[in-house]
Write a protein that holds these residues in place. Structure first.
Motif, PDB file in Angstrom:
ATOM      1  N   ALA A 504      43.797  42.670  67.777  1.00 17.14           N
ATOM      2  CA  ALA A 504      42.800  43.404  66.918  1.00 17.14           C
ATOM      3  C   ALA A 504      43.261  42.976  65.504  1.00 17.14           C
ATOM      4  O   ALA A 504      43.775  43.563  64.608  1.00 17.14           O
ATOM      5  CB  ALA A 504      42.761  44.863  67.165  1.00 17.14           C
ATOM      6  N   ASP A 505      42.804  41.513  65.154  1.00 18.39           N
ATOM      7  CA  ASP A 505      43.209  41.005  64.044  1.00 18.39           C
ATOM      8  C   ASP A 505      42.317  41.119  62.811  1.00 18.39           C
ATOM      9  O   ASP A 505      40.802  41.069  63.111  1.00 18.39           O
ATOM     10  CB  ASP A 505      43.485  39.444  64.128  1.00 18.39           C
ATOM     11  N   PRO A 506      42.376  41.578  61.726  1.00 11.29           N
ATOM     12  CA  PRO A 506      41.240  41.557  60.686  1.00 11.29           C
ATOM     13  C   PRO A 506      40.699  40.343  60.410  1.00 11.29           C
ATOM     14  O   PRO A 506      41.429  39.285  60.424  1.00 11.29           O
ATOM     15  CB  PRO A 506      42.038  42.019  59.435  1.00 11.29           C
ATOM     16  N   ILE A 507      39.296  40.591  60.338  1.00  8.23           N
ATOM     17  CA  ILE A 507      38.402  39.176  60.194  1.00  8.23           C
ATOM     18  C   ILE A 507      37.213  39.607  59.380  1.00  8.23           C
ATOM     19  O   ILE A 507      36.903  40.784  59.161  1.00  8.23           O
ATOM     20  CB  ILE A 507      37.860  38.683  61.486  1.00  8.23           C
ATOM     21  N   THR A 508      36.713  38.537  58.655  1.00  8.59           N
ATOM     22  CA  THR A 508      35.416  38.717  58.039  1.00  8.59           C
ATOM     23  C   THR A 508      34.563  37.677  58.622  1.00  8.59           C
ATOM     24  O   THR A 508      34.456  36.610  58.710  1.00  8.59           O
ATOM     25  CB  THR A 508      35.702  38.399  56.486  1.00  8.59           C
ATOM     26  N   VAL A 509      33.340  38.489  59.197  1.00 13.08           N
ATOM     27  CA  VAL A 509      32.107  37.688  59.795  1.00 13.08           C
ATOM     28  C   VAL A 509      31.155  37.246  58.556  1.00 13.08           C
ATOM     29  O   VAL A 509      30.591  38.162  57.653  1.00 13.08           O
ATOM     30  CB  VAL A 509      31.712  38.230  60.569  1.00 13.08           C
ATOM     31  N   VAL A 510      30.635  36.142  58.464  1.00 11.71           N
ATOM     32  CA  VAL A 510      29.848  35.628  57.565  1.00 11.71           C
ATOM     33  C   VAL A 510      28.508  35.087  58.056  1.00 11.71           C
ATOM     34  O   VAL A 510      28.366  34.411  59.032  1.00 11.71           O
ATOM     35  CB  VAL A 510      30.327  34.728  56.487  1.00 11.71           C
ATOM     36  N   ASP A 536      21.246  25.848  52.158  1.00  8.22           N
ATOM     37  CA  ASP A 536      21.440  27.025  52.711  1.00  8.22           C
ATOM     38  C   ASP A 536      22.584  27.873  51.718  1.00  8.22           C
ATOM     39  O   ASP A 536      23.150  27.178  50.850  1.00  8.22           O
ATOM     40  CB  ASP A 536      22.221  26.987  54.021  1.00  8.22           C
ATOM     41  N   GLY A 537      22.673  29.125  51.870  1.00  2.26           N
ATOM     42  CA  GLY A 537      23.561  29.570  51.300  1.00  2.26           C
ATOM     43  C   GLY A 537      24.077  31.125  51.926  1.00  2.26           C
ATOM     44  O   GLY A 537      23.553  31.584  52.828  1.00  2.26           O
ATOM     45  N   PHE A 538      25.081  31.931  51.176  1.00  6.41           N
ATOM     46  CA  PHE A 538      25.392  33.198  51.708  1.00  6.41           C
ATOM     47  C   PHE A 538      24.242  34.309  51.704  1.00  6.41           C
ATOM     48  O   PHE A 538      23.380  34.313  50.804  1.00  6.41           O
ATOM     49  CB  PHE A 538      26.733  33.763  50.932  1.00  6.41           C
ATOM     50  N   LYS A 539      24.338  35.039  52.950  1.00  3.45           N
ATOM     51  CA  LYS A 539      23.230  36.161  52.964  1.00  3.45           C
ATOM     52  C   LYS A 539      24.119  37.347  53.203  1.00  3.45           C
ATOM     53  O   LYS A 539      23.687  38.431  52.312  1.00  3.45           O
ATOM     54  CB  LYS A 539      22.271  35.810  54.014  1.00  3.45           C
ATOM     55  N   LEU A 540      25.026  37.400  54.236  1.00  2.83           N
ATOM     56  CA  LEU A 540      25.377  38.872  54.532  1.00  2.83           C
ATOM     57  C   LEU A 540      26.869  38.891  55.284  1.00  2.83           C
ATOM     58  O   LEU A 540      27.297  37.552  55.678  1.00  2.83           O
ATOM     59  CB  LEU A 540      24.691  39.561  55.813  1.00  2.83           C
ATOM     60  N   ALA A 541      27.740  39.757  55.055  1.00  4.80           N
ATOM     61  CA  ALA A 541      29.009  39.670  55.287  1.00  4.80           C
ATOM     62  C   ALA A 541      29.522  40.981  56.046  1.00  4.80           C
ATOM     63  O   ALA A 541      29.067  42.075  55.414  1.00  4.80           O
ATOM     64  CB  ALA A 541      30.176  39.196  54.288  1.00  4.80           C
ATOM     65  N   ALA A 542      30.457  40.932  56.919  1.00  7.13           N
ATOM     66  CA  ALA A 542      31.192  42.430  57.373  1.00  7.13           C
ATOM     67  C   ALA A 542      32.551  42.196  57.622  1.00  7.13           C
ATOM     68  O   ALA A 542      32.772  41.182  58.144  1.00  7.13           O
ATOM     69  CB  ALA A 542      30.403  42.958  58.477  1.00  7.13           C
TER      70      ALA A 542
END
Length: 748
Positions: A504-510, A536-542
């Motif tokens: 359970a490592d911390p991650i950021t999904v983009v 293209d470009g950034f839209k969502l992250a969690a």
């Protein structure tokens, strides 16, 4: 061609190839079924097993005798009774000697007879020694008492027993497996005391059902302490139909933090189990296991040690995974197929199996009693002649000395029969003592008493039944023991999912605007600084953990689940998310969520309808996702808003700058649907897209609301929000000048 025809010129018989092949194969099939592969219900033995036991008894290898080389026994078996290969006969003999294969071994072996890890590792027959086990007496004790039908051996020079007179239902006690032509048998072993109790009950209650007998025979009893985890109703179904399957599971316990396995399922190799676990460790499928050891020895035949990485490892979950993925849990087929007393093979229920055996036993006991009665009557007849001779000893001696035909003279003088006269003539001089008359009369009295008892037994079914019950209970006391395989209720084993094995490592999904997805380690990364493809470009992250899936919400209201542990690294540009899910053509993604399954979100459409949903309810198992948010005609999905534990209010802003704040409890908690109206917008303006909802947000009692409009932002504290509070579904109040085109809301 005609079925059978004879040529005029010679005596050669002609037959069609089809008919010849059919008859030859049928003959072969019946031979394999009746004379090789299936046991008989009477003694529970296949022919090769019966011949081995009988040959050993003929060699005098009883349980009290000295051991003899196994090659001696095998030589007698194949030379006198079983004209097949010596290795096949020896393997059958080895099986009967292995206490981990047979519940009640028939052969007592000395030397290397194999091990549970490798049953085939036994020494050659020239090295091992053997004799019959004590239990074999239940099969052989009555052989010489007129209970057996004898058949010629393969070359007609000797006689062998067709069926041994078993005193207990051996067909159920040791079980057997066999493959014939078109049929097979798989009979599990059972406990002697339980089977005898069931047989006695059936003897007393001939109409007893399988359910009644299952009160005594709870299930099979293997020569291992492992658990039978098949439910009792399933076991009863097996005994009713004669077919089915059962499951066994290893027994384990925690000892100083380690997991100790001290009983394995029937015919399971400990070395094989350790190999299976080691393969999973090498494949990194068991990160919670640090080490494996086999500490089995003479005192502890089975002791497998699994060392967890820490005391925090859930032993129950780990063992459940191993039960599901290794031989620590196994299933066994049951097929109660035997040759009946009518000589026909067939699958039998428990009630029919015991009923046929009791019929066989009743016939055996009756034959034994009739044989003994005949012997007693013959002896009494001879004794009567002896008594006449002793009462007239001088005259008898005179006749023998003077007559040319003393036998005929004796028969004429004293009215003796041929048998009596012959017995008198064969008497030895030493038996002409004075006390011999008393011995004859004493023996006569005892035999007359025995004759009367035998006649009573044979003349009364009730007395015969009582005798059979008494002998069954005597055998159970002499050879029986306690149940070894406990029958317990256990939950179904569950293997670890791929996610459960991931740390359970911390991650950021983009997620990018064009739908490319990737994951970065940690929560500190700024998705805006990542490199994207041209155009293209950034839209969502969690942000979440690597063992948590990401949930995507598209513009049609469908939710999709994407595992995150195997997403490409954020150092690259990712991969198209459509390679993992299948959204409708033209759909775009409006939400990207991660976290615990109990996390709540406010799901809404810009038509002003919404509800509170759990993240766990949004997760879908298939690529096509699941419908979550129902959209009114022309409406679009708003980005989901997280609902904190302290949230108690909902703020909603329309595109005309109207703000409404109402209690969170007024919105329903749903798994899917349209939801309730949040803010009132005239339907005409809504359908013409002149006004719609631009943002919704859940707030706590002390939270401020930050409203962003272009470069300007407005912060409304809790007291200032009083002006905008109202009932759910109302129009709301206008925001100050300059905030008529709100872009987004945030908690302050």
């Amino acid at each position: 061609m005609a079925d059978t025809q004879a040529n005029d010129g010679d005596a050669t018989e002609q037959i069609s190839l089809r008919q010849y092949a059919e008859k030859a194969y049928l003959d072969y099939s019946m031979y394999v079924i009746l004379d090789r592969a299936l046991p008989h219900v009477g003694d529970g033995l296949k022919p090769v097993q019966r011949r081995i036991v009988y040959a050993m008894s003929e060699l005098g290898l009883k349980a009290t005798a000295k051991y003899k080389k196994s090659a001696r026994t095998v030589g007698d078996v194949i030379g006198k009774f079983h004209p097949h290969g010596d290795s096949a006969a020896y393997e059958a003999m080895v099986l009967m000697a292995q206490n981990f294969s047979y519940r009640y071994p028939l052969v007592d072996g000395q030397g290397n007879w194999g091990s549970p890890d490798d049953p085939k590792s036994f020494a050659a027959m020239r090295y091992t020694e053997s004799r019959l086990a004590r239990y074999a007496e239940v099969l052989l004790e009555e052989v010489g008492q007129g209970t057996v039908d004898w058949a010629p051996n393969f070359d007609g020079t000797l006689k062998e027993p067709s069926i041994l007179p078993a005193q207990v239902p051996n067909v159920l006690l040791n079980g057997t497996t066999g493959i014939a032509v078109g049929m097979a048998t798989d009979i599990p072993p059972h406990n002697l005391r339980e089977v005898v109790d069931a047989a006695v009950h059936l003897l007393e209650n001939p109409k007893a059902s399988v359910a009644d007998l299952c009160a005594f025979v709870r299930g099979p009893d293997f020569p291992t302490d492992a658990e039978i985890i098949t439910p009792e109703e399933d076991l009863r179904s097996i005994y009713e139909s004669g077919r089915g399957s059962l499951r066994m599971r290893a027994v384990w316990e925690r000892e100083n933090g380690d997991i100790i396995i001290h009983a394995l399922p029937y015919q399971t190799s400990g070395a094989r189990v350790l190999e299976q676990i080691a393969q999973q460790m090498q494949a990194r499928k068991l990160p919670m296991v640090a080490d494996l050891r086999d500490e089995s020895d003479h005192e502890s035949p089975t002791r497998l040690v699994i060392v967890p990485r820490s005391n925090r490892v859930d032993g129950e979950a780990l063992m459940s995974h191993l039960f599901a993925t290794t031989d620590l849990e196994r299933s066994y087929r049951v097929n109660l197929n035997v040759i009946g007393i009518d000589g026909r093979p067939g699958v039998r229920s428990l009630e029919r199996m015991l009923g046929e055996w009791l019929e066989f036993r009743r016939s055996t006991v009756r034959r034994r009693l009739e044989y003994r009665l005949d012997r007693v009557q013959k002896r009494l007849h001879v004794l009567a002649g002896y008594l006449i001779a002793y009462l007239n000893i001088d005259e008898v001696i005179h006749i023998i000395r003077t007559e040319d035909e003393p036998k005929a003279a004796l028969m004429a003088r004293f009215g003796l029969t041929d048998v009596q006269a012959e017995a008198i003539l064969e008497l030895k001089l030493r038996n002409l003592a004075k006390l011999e008359e008393m011995k004859i009369r004493t023996e006569q009295d005892a035999l007359e008493k025995e004759r009367d008892e035998l006649e009573k037994l044979l003349g009364s079914d009730a007395r015969l039944k009582t005798l059979i019950k008494k002998e069954l209970r005597t055998a159970a006391e002499r050879y029986g023991d306690d149940r070894r395989s406990p029958i317990v209720i256990r939950e179904e084993a569950q293997a670890f999912s791929e996610l459960e094995l991931v740390s359970a490592d911390p991650i950021t999904v983009v997620l990018s605007e064009k739908g490319w997805i990737r994951a970065a380690k940690g929560h500190e990364i700024d998705p805006m600084t990542l490199s994207y493809k041209s155009g293209d470009g950034f839209k969502l992250a969690a942000r979440g953990r690597s063992n948590q899936p990401a949930v995507l919400l598209d513009s049609t209201g469908r939710a999709y689940t994407v595992p995150t542990h195997n997403l490409p690294s954020a150092r690259g540009q990712g991969e198209p998310v459509t390679g993992r899910i299948s959204p409708p053509s033209g759909a775009v993604f409006n939400g990207l969520l991660m976290g615990d399954g109990s996390q709540r979100y406010l799901l809404a459409s810009d038509a002003g309808y919404g509800f509170i949903g759990r993240l766990g309810d949004l997760q879908a198992k298939n690529r096509a996702g699941k419908a979550v948010l129902t959209l009114p005609k022309g409406a679009e999905v708003l980005p989901p808003s997280p609902v904190a534990e302290d949230a108690s209010w909902v703020a909603a802003v329309s595109s005309e700058g109207r703000l409404l704040v109402f209690p969170l409890e007024d919105l329903p908690a749903l798994a899917r649907g349209k939801g309730n109206k949040i803010i009132g917008i005239p339907s005409a303006r809504l359908q013409a897209r002149e006004e719609f909802v631009v943002g919704v947000l859940a707030l706590g009692d002390d939270d401020a609301l930050v409203i962003h409009a272009g470069r300007r932002h407005l912060t409304l504290k809790a007291a200032e929000l009083e002006h905008y509070r109202g009932e759910r579904g109302r129009r709301g109040n206008k925001l100050p000048r300059g905030f008529q085109r709100v872009e987004r809301l945030a908690r302050g």
